[in-house]
Design an enzyme around this catalytic site. Structure first.
Site: not given
Lengths: 216, 741
Positions: B472, B631-632, B634, B636, B641, B707-708
């Site tokens: 996901g 660093r991100i 993406n 979106k 998340q 995610g966590e």
């Protein structure tokens, strides 16, 4: 009840099975005899190949005519088959999802005669003559439905499993006139669980489609 | 190690839509049970109705006679699992003990344990036949209540894991101290896709499965070991995974059961768990009791902390998680004590659920910090800043990167933290009590081994492949971006292929490591592809024949000669010059074991709640969550998340609780009507913010996990806000209204 005992069978166990066997045996015999009376030789051979089982199964099914995504289907289905299992297991329309099978999550939402319906709580035989739209029937060819476009634009999903049900509900939500505010959308979309938690983005997607005012 | 960053922060393009978005919104995406397999039959599992004992008699005659049934498997007639007899069950995760061996013998370890598999030609017939299996047991007295068995708490593996820094009891003599007990109940992952598998034996020793798994390679290894098969004879597909949150990290008994059913009947078997079976067969977050002690000087310098957790496991396996670990390093505290124990119960084994350990531990730590702040009459954020750990106090080394202060500031400004009235029960809105709360989250960041291949075709299509799964978060999308940025090739000409065990080995998607681990492999193979193209340009492209590799520059799909910048050649022309239809390279990326740094992601959650003073109804009215996750790649998918973690956190805080009937050891609320998860009306507008500063150590992208931390800490932010709104401190999750009225 003691912890080591399992709940008793609601029926007398043997009676239960007996009854079932009787009915099937009757179906097998009667259908078989009727068939023998008509064309004996091939069917006796068929019987040796356990065709009697197939004949019995035939009499246990019910004819249903459905229009699914604009296409006519003349089917024979078991009375206990749900619309959801018919779509997924017999027609390979797996876009409609099974998330609980008990009408609690909304993943199986389809449109029946234009209204959103939980296909897991709908027996297929009860849909005779009705028009079904599933997620596979929402786009016009390569042209995505505005709601599909909006879900992509606003990232209204992660794993994507609840998404077809969300989109079918979202389209209905707008058509019903239940998408005039974010709170209204939240209320009327609360039958569709998204465990990845994309609700914020789903609300944004529906708001945009509603504001767009297109005839969806 | 200093990495060169390939992202230019200022020129980063608008975040890309998901590459698999169209498939997901049109119903074209195929999940585990949806792959067309000829002559597939349907398996339905029968669960035990006692929690402990043995099967005395299992009568399958009626089920076998039922229409359409082609087989009923029990321990009496199941094909053998060769791995089971080789001393221990190889189908295991990182737990110790003996994972459940399905259909192995008559012993029952928990209520709902799979004891029979019915295989029939239709789903309806299989369901009916499964209802005809009759079982008698010799039941033994079972224990499923953690609170009634506290005296049975043991250290995992029998070895003390006590951690002491300084004086363990220092907090007790501090001028201001708090001692409290916090409870996190059982929570169940419940991804929307029911756990499913289609198992098909292609030959006596060769099998194909379509499975719901977060790791195609780990599932492949489990099946190889269970059935003693070589790697090339086990094919696992998981192109789409309908959520997991940890429940699909292990190979579970139902997967082996489907393989056995297919072996026994000679037909492909499709097995889809029922929603009720999702409570017993694929793990859950364990019930955990935490005792927390914290003490500080009157001006808010924390002197000591003590954190003890007792959690549950099954009788056959020891499941453990790092519940108390973050207490050792999140704050700069000289005296810290932690202890972690487990109680074996007659239940199925718990497993890692989003934010494993820390989601539970942070509820105690971040509640206690809040309690201390009020006891000190100090702003909870100020208390955190006063005890901020600039370096890791547990391991005495620097963090690879930590911008938690930035995150605190971003979040506080966004929600208007300093504008609130700090006194509890002082704010109202339209007759509802209003309150603000905050908390911190953290989770380890790391990088593991992974491989990827890249194949550029003469038509310009670039295919990147790796055996990773995407449950996901958007892995295929993010990997496409990393490849696009690194190779210098348009994203719309790149396809990232995953979910297939025959591809170069990728990681299991868990522990917030996929972008770091898999992204590093994609980065490596992208660089390798450029290098290969450079070599080919020198070999055959006009003007490059005398060039040295160090003279080559790669830009926007071209190779440029740095000594003469007018000499350029496009990647596809290089293939033409070499008369090649395609060029393919494979690269490995190694795990990072840097002992010089501590590597963690951090998050901050700010929450505003409204509490109805009459009914006790709690609404999360607003949430602001900030991630310090490097660093991100993406924005979106990263934002998704965060809002997903916040939504899960609302569930954890306000509604989720698996309730066992201890008389039978059986779940009471094993469905979505009774086990409540957040729905749209429960979730407000959420602001997801990112510090977005690269980590210079962890990987070439500078990206840490996400995610966590999206979930970790959130529940405490809610209970802290509830305290601010009402003056009532809720230490037992979830905050149901009965606890407030």
């Amino acid at each position: 009840m003691q912890p080591d005992q399992q709940p008793p069978c609601p029926h007398e166990e043997n009676a239960c099975d007996h009854k079932h066997d009787d009915r099937r045996t009757f179906l097998k015999k009667s259908s078989f005899l009727a068939a023998v009376a008509l064309t004996p030789a091939p069917l006796i051979k068929a019987a040796e190949k356990k065709a009697d089982e197939k004949i019995a199964a035939y009499f246990e099914t019910v004819p249903v005519n459905l229009e699914i995504n604009g296409k006519q289907h003349s089917l024979k289905v078991e009375p206990r088959t749900t619309l959801l299992d018919l779509l997924r297991e017999q027609l390979d329309l797996t876009g409609t999802k099974k998330g609980c099978d008990w009408g609690q999550c909304g993943a199986c939402t389809v449109h029946v005669n234009g209204k959103r319906v939980l296909s897991c709580l709908s027996l297929a035989v009860m849909q005779d003559g009705k028009k079904i739209t599933t997620i596979e029937g929402l786009a016009s060819g390569e042209q995505l439905h505005p709601m599909q476009e909006a879900f992509i634009k606003y990232d209204g999903f992660q794993c994507g499993y609840c998404t077809p049900g969300q989109i079918m509900s979202a389209v209905a939500c707008v058509r019903e006139g239940h998408a005039h505010s974010e709170d209204q959308i939240r209320e009327y979309m609360s039958g569709n669980i998204c465990r990845c938690g994309a609700y914020r983005n789903i609300v944004d997607a529906i708001s945009e489609v509603n504001k767009g005012g297109q005839n969806i | 190690m200093e990495n060169e960053f390939f992202f230019n922060y200022d020129t980063m393009p608008d975040p890309m839509d998901r590459v698999d978005g169209k498939m997901k919104v049109t119903g074209a995406a195929k999940y585990a049970s949806e792959h067309p397999v000829e002559d597939v039959h349907y398996g339905v599992l029968v669960g035990s109705t006692i929690a402990r004992g043995v099967i005395k008699n299992i009568d399958t005659k009626a089920a076998e006679r039922a229409p359409g049934v082609i087989g009923v498997l029990t321990y009496l007639n199941s094909p053998k699992v060769p791995g089971y007899d080789a001393g221990g069950n190889p189908v295991k995760g990182r737990t110790t003990g003996q994972p459940l061996r399905v259909f192995y013998d008559e012993v029952i370890y928990f209520n709902g344990q799979p004891i029979a598999l019915v295989v029939a030609d239709t789903f309806e017939r299989a369901v009916h036949a499964a209802s005809l299996v009759r079982t008698q047991y010799d039941a033994e007295k079972h224990s499923t209540d953690i609170n009634a068995n506290l005296d049975k708490a043991v250290y995992p593996r029998g070895r003390s894991n006590d951690y002491t820094r300084g004086n363990a009891d220092a907090y007790k003599t501090a001028p201001v101290k708090i001692e409290a007990e916090y409870i996190v109940p059982v929570e169940v992952h419940l991804p929307m896709e029911l756990h499913s598998i289609i198992a098909k034996w292609d030959a006596e020793d060769k099998v194909t499965v379509y499975d719901k798994t977060q790791g195609v390679k780990s599932t492949q290894r489990s099946i190889m070991q269970a059935f003693k098969l070589p790697e090339q004879n086990v094919q696992v597909y998981a192109p789409f995974v309908g959520g997991g949150f940890g429940s699909a990290l292990r190979t579970w008994p139902h997967e082996i059961a489907a393989l056995l059913g297919a072996k026994k009947t000679g037909k492909p078997v499709k097995l889809v768990l029922g929603r009720d079976q999702m409570f017993t067969m694929v793990g859950y977050r364990p019930y955990t009791i935490q005792k927390f002690g914290i003490g500080a000087t009157a001006d808010g310098k924390i002197i000591g902390m003590s954190h003890e957790a007792i959690s549950q496991t099954s009788t056959y396996e020891e499941f453990t998680e790092g519940t108390v670990n973050m207490t050792r390093f999140l704050y700069d505290v000289p005296n810290v004590f932690t202890r972690y124990k487990i109680i074996p119960l007659d239940v199925s084994t718990p497993t890692w659920m989003r934010g494993p350990g820390e989601a539970t531990g942070s509820f105690a730590l971040e509640s206690a910090i809040d309690e201390l702040a009020y006891a000190l009459n100090m702003d909870p954020l100020e208390l955190r800043l006063k005890n901020y750990a600039e370096t890791d106090p547990e391991k005495n080394r620097p963090f690879s990167s930590k911008f938690l202060k930035d995150a605190y500031q971003l979040g506080a400004d966004k929600i208007g933290w300093y504008k609130r009235n700090r006194q509890p029960r002082s704010m109202q809105e339209n007759g509802w009590l209003a309150g603000y709360g905050m908390s911190t989250g953290t989770f380890s960041a790391s990088r593991g081994n992974a491989s990827a291949s890249a194949r550029l075709s003469a038509d310009g299509k670039l295919v990147i492949q790796s055996a990773v799964a995407d449950s996901g978060p958007g892995t295929a999308t993010v990997m496409t971006q990393i490849a696009s940025e690194t190779v210098g090739w348009p994203a719309n000409k790149i396809t990232f292929e995953l979910g297939d065990s025959s591809l170069p080995p990728g990681p299991t998607q868990g522990g917030s490591t996929t972008t770091s681990t898999e992204g590093s492999a994609v980065h490596a193979v992208s660089v390798a592809l450029q290098k290969k193209l450079g070599e080919l340009a020198i070999k055959a492209s006009p003007g490059f024949s005398n060039a040295k590799t160090e003279d080559l520059v790669f830009d926007n799909g071209k190779v440029i000669l740095s000594t003469n910048k007018t000499t350029t050649v496009s990647f596809t022309d290089i293939l033409k010059h070499n008369s090649l239809n395609q060029v393919e390279v494979t690269s490995d990326s190694k795990s990072l074991n840097d002992q010089k740094y501590s590597m963690y992601s951090f998050s901050v959650h700010f929450v505003k709640v409204l509490v109805n003073p009459l009914t006790g109804v709690v609404k999360v009215n607003r949430a602001v969550s900030v991630a310090d996750a490097g660093r991100i790649v993406n924005e979106k998918t990263a934002a998704s998340q965060i809002i997903g973690g916040v939504t899960g956190g609302i569930g954890m805080a306000l509604m989720e609780e698996g309730i066992l009937d201890n008389r039978y050891g059986r779940w009471i609320n094993n469905n979505f009507a009774d086990y409540h998860v957040p729905v749209s009306a429960d979730v407000p507008d959420i602001d997801s913010l990112f510090v977005n500063k690269p980590d210079p150590i962890i990987n070439p992208m500078g990206a840490k996990g996400m995610g966590e931390i999206a979930l970790i800490g959130f529940a405490a932010a809610v209970t802290n806000a509830v305290y601010h709104a009402t003056g009532k401190r809720i230490r037992s999750l979830p905050v149901t209204l009965d606890k407030l009225i």
